[in-house]
Write an enzyme that holds these catalytic residues in place. Sequence first.
Site, PDB file in Angstrom:
ATOM      1  N   GLY A   1       0.787  -1.229   0.000  1.00 47.34           N
ATOM      2  CA  GLY A   1       0.000   0.000   0.000  1.00 47.34           C
ATOM      3  C   GLY A   1       0.818   1.277   0.000  1.00 47.34           C
TER       4      GLY A   1
ATOM      5  N   ASN B   1       1.536   3.007  -2.612  1.00 43.92           N
ATOM      6  CA  ASN B   1       0.836   3.939  -3.513  1.00 43.92           C
ATOM      7  C   ASN B   1      -0.395   4.516  -2.820  1.00 43.92           C
ATOM      8  OD1 ASN B   1       2.033   4.044  -6.397  1.00 43.92           O
ATOM      9  ND2 ASN B   1       2.246   1.929  -5.740  1.00 43.92           N
TER      10      ASN B   1
ATOM     11  N   MET C   1      -4.285  -6.901  -7.309  1.00 40.43           N
ATOM     12  CA  MET C   1      -3.649  -7.954  -8.099  1.00 40.43           C
ATOM     13  C   MET C   1      -4.656  -8.845  -8.823  1.00 40.43           C
ATOM     14  SD  MET C   1      -0.879  -6.775  -7.646  1.00 40.43           S
ATOM     15  CE  MET C   1       0.420  -7.758  -8.335  1.00 40.43           C
ATOM     16  N   HIS C   2      -5.859  -8.355  -9.006  1.00 42.89           N
ATOM     17  CA  HIS C   2      -6.827  -9.130  -9.796  1.00 42.89           C
ATOM     18  C   HIS C   2      -7.088  -8.417 -11.116  1.00 42.89           C
ATOM     19  CE1 HIS C   2      -7.795 -12.188  -6.975  1.00 42.89           C
ATOM     20  NE2 HIS C   2      -8.392 -11.417  -6.101  1.00 42.89           N
ATOM     21  N   ILE C   3      -7.486  -9.180 -12.111  1.00 45.23           N
ATOM     22  CA  ILE C   3      -7.935  -8.578 -13.368  1.00 45.23           C
ATOM     23  C   ILE C   3      -9.438  -8.386 -13.232  1.00 45.23           C
ATOM     24  CG2 ILE C   3      -8.251  -9.006 -15.834  1.00 45.23           C
ATOM     25  CD1 ILE C   3      -5.665 -10.760 -15.602  1.00 45.23           C
TER      26      ILE C   3
ATOM     27  N   ASN D   1      -5.636   2.465 -12.974  1.00 43.61           N
ATOM     28  CA  ASN D   1      -4.725   1.450 -12.440  1.00 43.61           C
ATOM     29  C   ASN D   1      -3.293   1.885 -12.666  1.00 43.61           C
ATOM     30  OD1 ASN D   1      -3.830  -1.234 -11.576  1.00 43.61           O
ATOM     31  ND2 ASN D   1      -3.304  -1.552 -13.724  1.00 43.61           N
TER      32      ASN D   1
ATOM     33  N   HIS E   1       0.547   0.823 -13.268  1.00 41.11           N
ATOM     34  CA  HIS E   1       1.241  -0.351 -13.795  1.00 41.11           C
ATOM     35  C   HIS E   1       2.715   0.001 -13.965  1.00 41.11           C
ATOM     36  CE1 HIS E   1       1.700  -4.139 -15.813  1.00 41.11           C
ATOM     37  NE2 HIS E   1       2.254  -3.552 -16.867  1.00 41.11           N
TER      38      HIS E   1
ATOM     39  N   ASP F   1      -4.309  -3.922 -18.807  1.00 44.45           N
ATOM     40  CA  ASP F   1      -3.255  -2.893 -18.900  1.00 44.45           C
ATOM     41  C   ASP F   1      -3.231  -2.195 -20.255  1.00 44.45           C
ATOM     42  OD1 ASP F   1      -1.085  -5.019 -16.927  1.00 44.45           O
ATOM     43  OD2 ASP F   1      -2.530  -3.488 -16.323  1.00 44.45           O
TER      44      ASP F   1
ATOM     45  N   GLU G   1       6.312   6.148  -8.998  1.00 49.51           N
ATOM     46  CA  GLU G   1       4.903   5.713  -8.901  1.00 49.51           C
ATOM     47  C   GLU G   1       4.119   6.627  -7.973  1.00 49.51           C
ATOM     48  OE1 GLU G   1       5.086   1.563  -7.628  1.00 49.51           O
ATOM     49  OE2 GLU G   1       4.498   1.026  -9.661  1.00 49.51           O
TER      50      GLU G   1
HETATM   51  C1  GRF Z   1       3.134  -1.217  -7.522  1.00 48.43           C
HETATM   52  O1  GRF Z   1       4.440  -1.463  -8.023  1.00 48.43           O
HETATM   53  C2  GRF Z   1       2.169  -1.115  -8.670  1.00 48.43           C
HETATM   54  O2  GRF Z   1       2.718  -0.588  -9.848  1.00 48.43           O
HETATM   55  C3  GRF Z   1       1.795  -2.559  -8.912  1.00 48.43           C
HETATM   56  O3  GRF Z   1       1.718  -3.137  -7.616  1.00 48.43           O
HETATM   57  C4  GRF Z   1       2.617  -2.432  -6.758  1.00 48.43           C
HETATM   58  C5  GRF Z   1       1.829  -2.015  -5.545  1.00 48.43           C
HETATM   59  O4  GRF Z   1       2.718  -1.552  -4.577  1.00 48.43           O
HETATM   60  N1  GRF Z   1       0.535  -2.638  -9.595  1.00 48.43           N
HETATM   61  P1  GRF Z   1       2.097  -0.925  -3.223  1.00 48.43           P
HETATM   62  O5  GRF Z   1       1.196  -1.971  -2.617  1.00 48.43           O
HETATM   63  O6  GRF Z   1       1.325   0.310  -3.603  1.00 48.43           O
HETATM   64  O7  GRF Z   1       3.307  -0.605  -2.387  1.00 48.43           O
END
Ligand code: GRF
Length: 217
Positions: free
Chosen positions: A11, A13, A98-100, A129, A131, A171, A200
Site C-alpha cells: 500500500g 501507492n 492484483m486481480h484482473i 490502475n 502499472h 493494462d 509511482e
Molecule cells: C506497484 O508497483 C504497482 O505498480 C503494482 O503493484 C505495486 C503495488 O505496490 N501494480 P504498493 O502496494 O502500492 O506498495
Amino acid sequence: RRLAVLISGNGTNLQALINAQNTPSLPNTHIILVLSNRKHAYGLTRASTATPPIPTTHLALQPFLKAHPDKTREDYDLEVARKLVRVKPDAVVCAGWMHIVSEGFLDVLKGVRVLDGEEPVEREIPVINIHPALFGQFDGAHAVERGFEAFQRGEVGELGVMVHRVVREVDRGEPLVQRRVEVFKGERIEDYEERLHKVEWEVIVEATRMVLDEVRP
Ligand code: GRF
C-alpha cells in the site's frame, strides 16, 4: 471528491494518496474506502491508522468462492463492485490490486448494469490502475522484473511507470500519465525498484487528480 482505493499488498501507492488528500496536489479529496482482496494487506493498516482513519474492508477471492460454491469469479467481482458503489465514490484507483477486473465489474461502475438491491450509479465511476511499465511494454504480471531483465539484455531502451484507465483488455486502457524511470546496466533490481516506486508515488497522485477533475472539477 470521494475516492475509493483497491489494494492487495503493502500500500505505498495508497500511502501516497493518503498523504496527498486535501493538499494542492489532490485538493478537496478524501479517501472514503480502502478495499483489499487480502485480509492482512499492510495497506489496510495504513488506512485504519491514518488521521482521520479511513474505512476499510476486505473480500478475499478463495474464501468467497468456498463460502458460495455456486458463485463464480465474476460474482466475486460484482461483490467488490457492490461494496464500491454503495459508498458512491467519484473515482476508483487500483493501487496494486492484483486481480484482473471482469466485464461485470466495469459495467456496474459504468452504470450499464445494476446490481439487485442497489441503486443505479448516477454517473460512470472511472477506474484507473497503476502499472510499473510504459504503455504497451510489459502488460500483465511481474512487469518490473520482466522490464528490468529486458533492459539488462539490451532489448528495451527505456523503462517507466504509467497510470491508465481500466478497460477490458489488461493494462491496455488509455494512459493518463506515463513517466520514464532511470535504469542502469548492471545495477541491482532493488535499486531500480526503489527509484521506480518513488516515481509511482508521484504519478498515482497526478493521475488521480486528472480523473477526479474530469468527473468533479
Ligand atoms: C506497484 O508497483 C504497482 O505498480 C503494482 O503493484 C505495486 C503495488 O505496490 N501494480 P504498493 O502496494 O502500492 O506498495
